[in-house]
Design a protein around this motif. Structure first.
Motif, PDB file in Angstrom:
ATOM      1  N   CYS A   1      -1.458   3.646  15.376  1.00  0.00           N
ATOM      2  CA  CYS A   1      -2.610   3.974  14.726  1.00  0.00           C
ATOM      3  C   CYS A   1      -3.091   2.194  13.886  1.00  0.00           C
ATOM      4  CB  CYS A   1      -2.523   4.706  13.375  1.00  0.00           C
ATOM      5  SG  CYS A   1      -3.875   4.901  12.097  1.00  0.00           S
ATOM      6  N   ASP A   2      -4.572   2.174  14.096  1.00  0.00           N
ATOM      7  CA  ASP A   2      -4.877   0.723  13.650  1.00  0.00           C
ATOM      8  C   ASP A   2      -5.336   0.707  12.213  1.00  0.00           C
ATOM      9  OD1 ASP A   2      -4.305  -0.532  16.321  1.00  0.00           O
ATOM     10  OD2 ASP A   2      -6.281   0.060  17.235  1.00  0.00           O
ATOM     11  N   SER A   3      -5.479   2.061  11.609  1.00  0.00           N
ATOM     12  CA  SER A   3      -6.044   1.988  10.297  1.00  0.00           C
ATOM     13  C   SER A   3      -5.415   3.234   9.672  1.00  0.00           C
ATOM     14  CB  SER A   3      -7.706   1.998  10.165  1.00  0.00           C
ATOM     15  OG  SER A   3      -8.151   1.769   9.044  1.00  0.00           O
ATOM     16  N   PRO A   4      -4.676   2.825   8.807  1.00  0.00           N
ATOM     17  CA  PRO A   4      -3.705   1.610   8.673  1.00  0.00           C
ATOM     18  C   PRO A   4      -2.881   1.539   9.774  1.00  0.00           C
ATOM     19  CG  PRO A   4      -2.591   3.509   7.314  1.00  0.00           C
ATOM     20  CD  PRO A   4      -3.734   3.951   7.792  1.00  0.00           C
ATOM     21  N   HIS A   5      -2.382   0.155  10.026  1.00  0.00           N
ATOM     22  CA  HIS A   5      -1.804   0.084  11.254  1.00  0.00           C
ATOM     23  C   HIS A   5      -0.162   0.552  11.139  1.00  0.00           C
ATOM     24  CE1 HIS A   5      -0.186  -2.242  14.587  1.00  0.00           C
ATOM     25  NE2 HIS A   5       0.870  -2.535  14.007  1.00  0.00           N
ATOM     26  N   TRP A   6       0.140   1.211  11.986  1.00  0.00           N
ATOM     27  CA  TRP A   6       1.612   1.911  12.046  1.00  0.00           C
ATOM     28  C   TRP A   6       1.898   2.105  13.584  1.00  0.00           C
ATOM     29  CZ3 TRP A   6       1.672   6.746  13.947  1.00  0.00           C
ATOM     30  CH2 TRP A   6       0.390   7.481  13.729  1.00  0.00           C
ATOM     31  N   SER A   7       3.042   2.420  13.978  1.00  0.00           N
ATOM     32  CA  SER A   7       3.630   3.000  15.199  1.00  0.00           C
ATOM     33  C   SER A   7       4.771   3.944  15.149  1.00  0.00           C
ATOM     34  CB  SER A   7       3.703   1.712  16.177  1.00  0.00           C
ATOM     35  OG  SER A   7       4.482   0.788  15.813  1.00  0.00           O
TER      36      SER A   7
ATOM     37  N   HIS B   1      10.000  13.867  11.340  1.00  0.00           N
ATOM     38  CA  HIS B   1       9.138  13.835  10.094  1.00  0.00           C
ATOM     39  C   HIS B   1       7.609  13.824  10.461  1.00  0.00           C
ATOM     40  CE1 HIS B   1      12.712  13.231   7.372  1.00  0.00           C
ATOM     41  NE2 HIS B   1      12.980  12.107   8.246  1.00  0.00           N
ATOM     42  N   PRO B   2       6.625  14.236   9.729  1.00  0.00           N
ATOM     43  CA  PRO B   2       5.218  13.994   9.897  1.00  0.00           C
ATOM     44  C   PRO B   2       5.039  12.441  10.061  1.00  0.00           C
ATOM     45  CG  PRO B   2       5.829  15.290   8.127  1.00  0.00           C
ATOM     46  CD  PRO B   2       6.905  14.984   8.175  1.00  0.00           C
ATOM     47  N   LEU B   3       3.845  12.268  10.600  1.00  0.00           N
ATOM     48  CA  LEU B   3       3.491  10.923  10.918  1.00  0.00           C
ATOM     49  C   LEU B   3       2.634  10.473   9.802  1.00  0.00           C
ATOM     50  CD1 LEU B   3       2.353  10.638  14.730  1.00  0.00           C
ATOM     51  CD2 LEU B   3       4.631  10.357  13.386  1.00  0.00           C
ATOM     52  N   PRO B   4       2.565   9.056   9.392  1.00  0.00           N
ATOM     53  CA  PRO B   4       1.387   8.788   8.413  1.00  0.00           C
ATOM     54  C   PRO B   4      -0.001   9.173   8.778  1.00  0.00           C
ATOM     55  CG  PRO B   4       2.973   6.805   8.994  1.00  0.00           C
ATOM     56  CD  PRO B   4       3.046   8.062   9.894  1.00  0.00           C
ATOM     57  N   ALA B   5      -0.949   9.269   7.775  1.00  0.00           N
ATOM     58  CA  ALA B   5      -2.330   9.285   7.919  1.00  0.00           C
ATOM     59  C   ALA B   5      -2.796   8.386   8.754  1.00  0.00           C
ATOM     60  CB  ALA B   5      -3.037   9.679   6.636  1.00  0.00           C
ATOM     61  N   CYS B   6      -4.162   8.667   9.691  1.00  0.00           N
ATOM     62  CA  CYS B   6      -4.496   7.735  10.255  1.00  0.00           C
ATOM     63  C   CYS B   6      -6.051   7.764  10.237  1.00  0.00           C
ATOM     64  CB  CYS B   6      -4.109   7.840  11.836  1.00  0.00           C
ATOM     65  SG  CYS B   6      -4.691   6.447  12.754  1.00  0.00           S
ATOM     66  N   LYS B   7      -6.927   6.648   9.735  1.00  0.00           N
ATOM     67  CA  LYS B   7      -8.254   6.920   9.744  1.00  0.00           C
ATOM     68  C   LYS B   7      -9.186   7.116  10.760  1.00  0.00           C
ATOM     69  CE  LYS B   7      -8.203   4.807   5.251  1.00  0.00           C
ATOM     70  NZ  LYS B   7      -8.901   3.484   4.289  1.00  0.00           N
TER      71      LYS B   7
ATOM     72  N   ARG C   1       0.951  -1.281  -0.134  1.00  0.00           N
ATOM     73  CA  ARG C   1      -0.060  -0.005  -0.139  1.00  0.00           C
ATOM     74  C   ARG C   1       0.826   1.216  -0.162  1.00  0.00           C
ATOM     75  NH1 ARG C   1      -4.775   0.266   4.133  1.00  0.00           N
ATOM     76  NH2 ARG C   1      -5.372  -1.532   2.893  1.00  0.00           N
ATOM     77  N   ALA C   2       0.492   2.143  -0.806  1.00  0.00           N
ATOM     78  CA  ALA C   2       1.308   3.380  -0.859  1.00  0.00           C
ATOM     79  C   ALA C   2       1.088   4.051   0.268  1.00  0.00           C
ATOM     80  CB  ALA C   2       1.060   4.340  -2.222  1.00  0.00           C
ATOM     81  N   GLU C   3       2.402   4.884   0.548  1.00  0.00           N
ATOM     82  CA  GLU C   3       2.297   5.857   1.787  1.00  0.00           C
ATOM     83  C   GLU C   3       1.111   6.928   1.486  1.00  0.00           C
ATOM     84  OE1 GLU C   3       5.912   7.655   2.783  1.00  0.00           O
ATOM     85  OE2 GLU C   3       5.422   8.134   4.824  1.00  0.00           O
TER      86      GLU C   3
END
Length: 247
Positions: free
Chosen positions: A81-87, A56-62, A19-21
């Protein structure tokens, strides 16, 4: 048949697409990450440590971003974040804060009662920004803390900063813009009273002034310049001279 088998093998060996960032416009700014981590620490009672902003900024989180201590200590806080999953992990410097709190729990109650406390910021504020109740927290400070400090929120709420300040910084008078009740060239209400007689006219302040200060003002009706005392926000007072009645 052999060629078909080789082709099928190559297709199966091809890595699956990832999945693309999230686009940069949807990313979470570093300042927001710090605010989320700071809020979690304050709710846990950690008030004298500040998370270090990510590079750096954090990825998007739904969904909501969860914050928790790493391995039971707030020296590092984990944002997940659980959707998408990252920490992501942020260092906070809370190890010394937790140590101080543990030591404080062993201090006699009489010593705790005499400990100094002061108001500090819990999020960054820029020059000219107004301090709100959601921006401040009361923290313990040492007796060697320089300058006068504030311990009552009402003394700071509504005041403007003279300079930008980072979270965790104790607010001192030198950090605040003057608390003018009357601004230079701003409109004022000139109130004159003598006994039961009261007269009000509009005017213009010729200087900035605080509560109780004397300030020159120009009456818009007569054009005269008079000296009045500041008694409220954009309100000044002038005493009327009593009428002299001839015998």
């Amino acid at each position: 048949m052999v060629r078909q088998g080789l082709l099928l093998g190559l297709l199966l060996a091809t890595p699956q697409p990832v999945r693309a960032e999230a686009p940069a416009s949807a990313m979470i700014p570093a300042e927001q990450a710090v605010a989320i981590a700071t809020k979690a620490m304050r709710e846990a009672g950690i008030v004298d440590a500040t998370p270090i902003a990510p590079s750096h900024p954090l990825p998007a989180c739904k969904g909501p971003i969860l914050a928790s201590p790493r391995q039971g200590t707030w020296a590092t806080i984990v944002l997940r974040c659980d959707s998408p999953h990252w920490s992501r992990s942020l260092r906070t410097g809370a190890a010394t804060a937790e140590t101080r709190q543990a030591s404080a729990s062993r201090v006699p109650d009489t010593a705790k009662a005499t400990a100094r406390q002061a108001i500090a910021l819990i999020r960054p504020l820029g020059k000219g920004e107004v301090i709100g109740p959601q921006d401040i927290v009361l923290i313990p400070v040492s007796d060697q803390t320089p300058d006068q400090v504030f311990s009552l929120p009402d003394d700071l709420i509504g005041r403007r900063l003279k300079q930008a300040m980072a979270p965790g910084k104790v607010i001192a008078p030198r950090h605040l813009a003057p608390d003018w009740m009357v601004e230079k060239d701003g409109p004022v209400l000139i109130v004159s009273q003598a006994g039961s007689i009261s007269v009000s006219v509009t005017g213009r302040a010729l200087e900035s002034a605080a509560m109780g200060d004397l300030v020159p003002v120009a009456s818009l009706s007569s054009g005269r310049t008079i000296t009045a005392r500041v008694i409220g926000q954009d309100i000044v007072s002038v005493a009327l001279k009593p009428l002299e009645i001839a015998p």
